[in-house]
Design a protein around this motif. Structure first.
Motif, PDB file in Angstrom:
ATOM      1  N   SER A   1       0.836  -1.205   0.000  1.00  0.00           N
ATOM      2  CA  SER A   1       0.000   0.000   0.000  1.00  0.00           C
ATOM      3  C   SER A   1       0.867   1.250   0.000  1.00  0.00           C
ATOM      4  O   SER A   1       2.008   1.239   0.469  1.00  0.00           O
ATOM      5  CB  SER A   1      -0.925   0.007   1.219  1.00  0.00           C
ATOM      6  OG  SER A   1      -0.172   0.075   2.414  1.00  0.00           O
ATOM      7  N   LEU A   2       0.290   2.318  -0.515  1.00  0.00           N
ATOM      8  CA  LEU A   2       0.932   3.632  -0.554  1.00  0.00           C
ATOM      9  C   LEU A   2      -0.026   4.644   0.051  1.00  0.00           C
ATOM     10  O   LEU A   2      -1.223   4.651  -0.254  1.00  0.00           O
ATOM     11  CB  LEU A   2       1.254   4.032  -1.996  1.00  0.00           C
ATOM     12  CG  LEU A   2       1.723   5.477  -2.227  1.00  0.00           C
ATOM     13  CD1 LEU A   2       3.079   5.706  -1.585  1.00  0.00           C
ATOM     14  CD2 LEU A   2       1.757   5.791  -3.715  1.00  0.00           C
ATOM     15  N   HIS A   3       0.511   5.517   0.921  1.00  0.00           N
ATOM     16  CA  HIS A   3      -0.295   6.583   1.502  1.00  0.00           C
ATOM     17  C   HIS A   3       0.558   7.845   1.533  1.00  0.00           C
ATOM     18  O   HIS A   3       1.616   7.877   2.160  1.00  0.00           O
ATOM     19  CB  HIS A   3      -0.746   6.204   2.907  1.00  0.00           C
ATOM     20  CG  HIS A   3      -1.737   7.160   3.489  1.00  0.00           C
ATOM     21  ND1 HIS A   3      -2.075   7.170   4.845  1.00  0.00           N
ATOM     22  CD2 HIS A   3      -2.485   8.160   2.931  1.00  0.00           C
ATOM     23  CE1 HIS A   3      -2.970   8.118   5.062  1.00  0.00           C
ATOM     24  NE2 HIS A   3      -3.228   8.737   3.921  1.00  0.00           N
TER      25      HIS A   3
ATOM     26  N   VAL B   1       0.417  11.902   2.392  1.00  0.00           N
ATOM     27  CA  VAL B   1      -0.319  12.979   3.047  1.00  0.00           C
ATOM     28  C   VAL B   1       0.520  14.243   2.960  1.00  0.00           C
ATOM     29  O   VAL B   1       1.694  14.249   3.351  1.00  0.00           O
ATOM     30  CB  VAL B   1      -0.618  12.656   4.521  1.00  0.00           C
ATOM     31  CG1 VAL B   1      -1.380  13.812   5.176  1.00  0.00           C
ATOM     32  CG2 VAL B   1      -1.418  11.364   4.636  1.00  0.00           C
TER      33      VAL B   1
ATOM     34  N   ASP C   1      -4.369  14.068   0.131  1.00  0.00           N
ATOM     35  CA  ASP C   1      -4.330  12.724   0.695  1.00  0.00           C
ATOM     36  C   ASP C   1      -4.556  11.722  -0.429  1.00  0.00           C
ATOM     37  O   ASP C   1      -5.548  11.818  -1.160  1.00  0.00           O
ATOM     38  CB  ASP C   1      -5.407  12.565   1.780  1.00  0.00           C
ATOM     39  CG  ASP C   1      -5.199  11.318   2.629  1.00  0.00           C
ATOM     40  OD1 ASP C   1      -5.151  10.222   2.061  1.00  0.00           O
ATOM     41  OD2 ASP C   1      -5.094  11.456   3.858  1.00  0.00           O
ATOM     42  N   MET C   2      -3.631  10.797  -0.588  1.00  0.00           N
ATOM     43  CA  MET C   2      -3.737   9.804  -1.658  1.00  0.00           C
ATOM     44  C   MET C   2      -3.386   8.429  -1.110  1.00  0.00           C
ATOM     45  O   MET C   2      -2.377   8.262  -0.414  1.00  0.00           O
ATOM     46  CB  MET C   2      -2.783  10.157  -2.800  1.00  0.00           C
ATOM     47  CG  MET C   2      -2.826   9.163  -3.959  1.00  0.00           C
ATOM     48  SD  MET C   2      -1.718   9.643  -5.313  1.00  0.00           S
ATOM     49  CE  MET C   2      -0.126   9.390  -4.537  1.00  0.00           C
ATOM     50  N   THR C   3      -4.225   7.455  -1.403  1.00  0.00           N
ATOM     51  CA  THR C   3      -3.968   6.087  -0.980  1.00  0.00           C
ATOM     52  C   THR C   3      -4.115   5.144  -2.162  1.00  0.00           C
ATOM     53  O   THR C   3      -4.779   5.450  -3.157  1.00  0.00           O
ATOM     54  CB  THR C   3      -4.948   5.647   0.125  1.00  0.00           C
ATOM     55  OG1 THR C   3      -6.288   5.725  -0.380  1.00  0.00           O
ATOM     56  CG2 THR C   3      -4.807   6.513   1.365  1.00  0.00           C
TER      57      THR C   3
ATOM     58  N   GLU D   1      -3.453   0.573  -3.203  1.00  0.00           N
ATOM     59  CA  GLU D   1      -2.946  -0.746  -2.837  1.00  0.00           C
ATOM     60  C   GLU D   1      -2.863  -1.591  -4.093  1.00  0.00           C
ATOM     61  O   GLU D   1      -3.746  -1.552  -4.947  1.00  0.00           O
ATOM     62  CB  GLU D   1      -3.860  -1.421  -1.812  1.00  0.00           C
ATOM     63  CG  GLU D   1      -3.320  -2.744  -1.307  1.00  0.00           C
ATOM     64  CD  GLU D   1      -4.239  -3.393  -0.285  1.00  0.00           C
ATOM     65  OE1 GLU D   1      -3.870  -3.435   0.902  1.00  0.00           O
ATOM     66  OE2 GLU D   1      -5.321  -3.853  -0.691  1.00  0.00           O
TER      67      GLU D   1
ATOM     68  N   ASP E   1       5.601  16.331   2.190  1.00  0.00           N
ATOM     69  CA  ASP E   1       4.766  15.133   2.059  1.00  0.00           C
ATOM     70  C   ASP E   1       5.266  14.022   2.984  1.00  0.00           C
ATOM     71  O   ASP E   1       6.484  13.788   3.104  1.00  0.00           O
ATOM     72  CB  ASP E   1       4.799  14.604   0.624  1.00  0.00           C
ATOM     73  CG  ASP E   1       3.898  15.379  -0.316  1.00  0.00           C
ATOM     74  OD1 ASP E   1       3.156  16.255   0.161  1.00  0.00           O
ATOM     75  OD2 ASP E   1       3.950  15.105  -1.538  1.00  0.00           O
TER      76      ASP E   1
ATOM     77  N   GLU F   1       4.110   6.858   3.162  1.00  0.00           N
ATOM     78  CA  GLU F   1       4.112   5.573   3.865  1.00  0.00           C
ATOM     79  C   GLU F   1       3.924   4.445   2.864  1.00  0.00           C
ATOM     80  O   GLU F   1       2.945   4.415   2.118  1.00  0.00           O
ATOM     81  CB  GLU F   1       3.000   5.524   4.906  1.00  0.00           C
ATOM     82  CG  GLU F   1       2.909   4.185   5.633  1.00  0.00           C
ATOM     83  CD  GLU F   1       1.758   4.114   6.613  1.00  0.00           C
ATOM     84  OE1 GLU F   1       0.867   3.253   6.434  1.00  0.00           O
ATOM     85  OE2 GLU F   1       1.726   4.956   7.541  1.00  0.00           O
TER      86      GLU F   1
ATOM     87  N   ARG G   1       6.234  -1.089   7.756  1.00  0.00           N
ATOM     88  CA  ARG G   1       5.957   0.222   7.156  1.00  0.00           C
ATOM     89  C   ARG G   1       7.243   1.022   7.017  1.00  0.00           C
ATOM     90  O   ARG G   1       7.998   1.185   7.974  1.00  0.00           O
ATOM     91  CB  ARG G   1       4.980   1.010   8.026  1.00  0.00           C
ATOM     92  CG  ARG G   1       3.557   0.509   8.008  1.00  0.00           C
ATOM     93  CD  ARG G   1       2.671   1.339   8.944  1.00  0.00           C
ATOM     94  NE  ARG G   1       1.276   0.986   8.793  1.00  0.00           N
ATOM     95  CZ  ARG G   1       0.690  -0.034   9.425  1.00  0.00           C
ATOM     96  NH1 ARG G   1       1.417  -0.779  10.242  1.00  0.00           N
ATOM     97  NH2 ARG G   1      -0.584  -0.307   9.254  1.00  0.00           N
TER      98      ARG G   1
END
Length: 379
Positions: free
Chosen positions: A265-267, A269, A275-277, A279, A334, A337, A345
């Motif tokens: 996953s990528l997050h 902020v 905010d971008m997420t 997987e 930014d 994660e 992580r």
């Protein structure tokens, strides 16, 4: 929060700067404690060359305790480093269909993000349908190549994406990678860039794949888009390679087959509220991890200190940020994660390369430090 969900059952190798030891130490993470394994080897590279090292570590009950992991996260006892040292840092490119498409778009856009959306709209229906599910180097891939050539859509990126030969390049120099909690750098000339969340193989000098970790192959889309010959400038910059938090060694429960099915996953902020997420599954890769490793290390090319290999990104972030049709690019501050339940992580913050700490502790500095501490014979 940086540990794998089943950390109690995992063999996790890391590297820390220990204030008590006044230098870098290879460590084992056990029960939240940071245990010094310099008794086996003074470098992670040397540690991983020891046959059946996971078993030796499991049987060791009197390893020096450097402190709790929290003591290194809050930097009271030292700080986390990338969990590698002398290994070559290599990367495979265009190994997933979505990122393959985006590389062709970069090429067509000549590095201009403003043109990317129009090109994406035109190419995605054609290329996307043809690329998904294709095994690189297969007869089906050869037929797709012929079709796309007839449509004048063939690209150098598709050649390495689905052709017989993978793209394997040098991402960073040994000792230059940053670890979890560090700043990652964007070259100040870039206005179109992105994180590249990847699974990273850890490979012994004889080619044995020992385990895996996470990585961020920070990428400058505008620079490489202007010319593929600028790949080195787009990839290898100050603080542009993050690896960690820890290497997870293979065992009966965590195998290469299990790794090939993990989800990453990528997050992202931003301080601007962005905010971008996302997987993605490793199963979508066009080449197996083992086949990529065999193209890296073979009779034609060896790595006596071992190597790590980024397996390519599953993500090509396109969410608009600076305006409609502009797509994604990083902003200073930014928080990035990259996570997987079995690998933990990797968390970093974005700044410009010329604002990140300079890389000064290289191989000569390491050798001097180990000699000063009486560890030079354990490299």
């Amino acid at each position: 929060m940086i540990l794998p969900e089943d950390a109690a059952d995992a063999t996790l190798i890391g590297r820390v700067w220990s204030n008590a030891e006044n230098g870098p130490c290879p460590v084992l993470i056990r029960g939240g404690r940071v245990l010094n394994v310099s008794v086996f080897a003074a470098t992670v590279s040397g540690l991983l060359e020891i046959e059946a090292i996971a078993g030796h570590l499991a049987q060791s009950t009197d390893l020096p305790d450097l402190g709790h992991l929290d003591d290194f996260l809050n930097q009271s006892a030292g700080h986390l480093l990338a969990p590698i040292d002398l290994q070559a840092v290599k990367a495979a490119g265009v190994t997933f269909a979505d990122s393959m498409l985006e590389r062709v778009i970069e090429e067509q856009a000549r590095g201009d993000s403003a043109r990317a959306q129009d090109i994406r709209t035109r190419l995605a229906p054609v290329l996307g349908d043809n690329l998904r599910g294709i095994a690189a180097g297969s007869e089906q891939a050869a037929r797709v190549k012929t079709l796309l050539q007839e449509m004048n859509l063939w690209s150098q990126y598709l050649e390495v994406g689905i052709g017989p030969d993978a793209e394997i390049f040098t991402k960073a120099q040994p000792m230059s990678s940053v670890g979890c909690g560090d700043m990652v750098g964007i070259h100040p000339i870039s206005e179109w860039n992105n994180p590249e969340p990847e699974v990273v193989l850890v490979i012994r000098s004889d080619g044995t794949i020992l385990g895996a970790t996470l990585g961020n192959d920070v990428n400058l889309r505008d620079v490489e888009g202007r010319s593929a010959l600028l790949l080195g400038k787009a990839k290898d910059n100050n603080a542009s390679c993050a690896i960690g938090p820890f290497i997870r060694l293979f065992d009966e429960a965590f195998t290469l087959d299990v790794l090939s099915r993990v989800r990453v996953s990528l997050h992202v902020v931003g301080a601007d509220g962005f905010d971008m997420t996302g997987e993605s599954p490793m199963e979508a890769i066009s080449r197996t991890p083992a086949s990529l490793a065999s193209q890296l290390r073979n009779r034609n090319h060896q790595y006596p200190d071992g190597a790590v290999l980024f397996l390519g990104t599953m993500f090509a972030p396109v969410k608009d940020r600076r305006g409609p049709g502009q797509g994604f690019t990083h902003e200073i501050g930014d928080r990035v994660e990259i996570a997987s339940p079995l690998l933990g992580r990797l968390i970093n913050w974005v700044d410009r390369c010329d604002a990140c700490p300079e890389w000064t502790f290289g191989t000569r500095a390491l050798m001097r430090n180990l000699a000063m501490r009486g560890l030079s014979e354990k490299v």
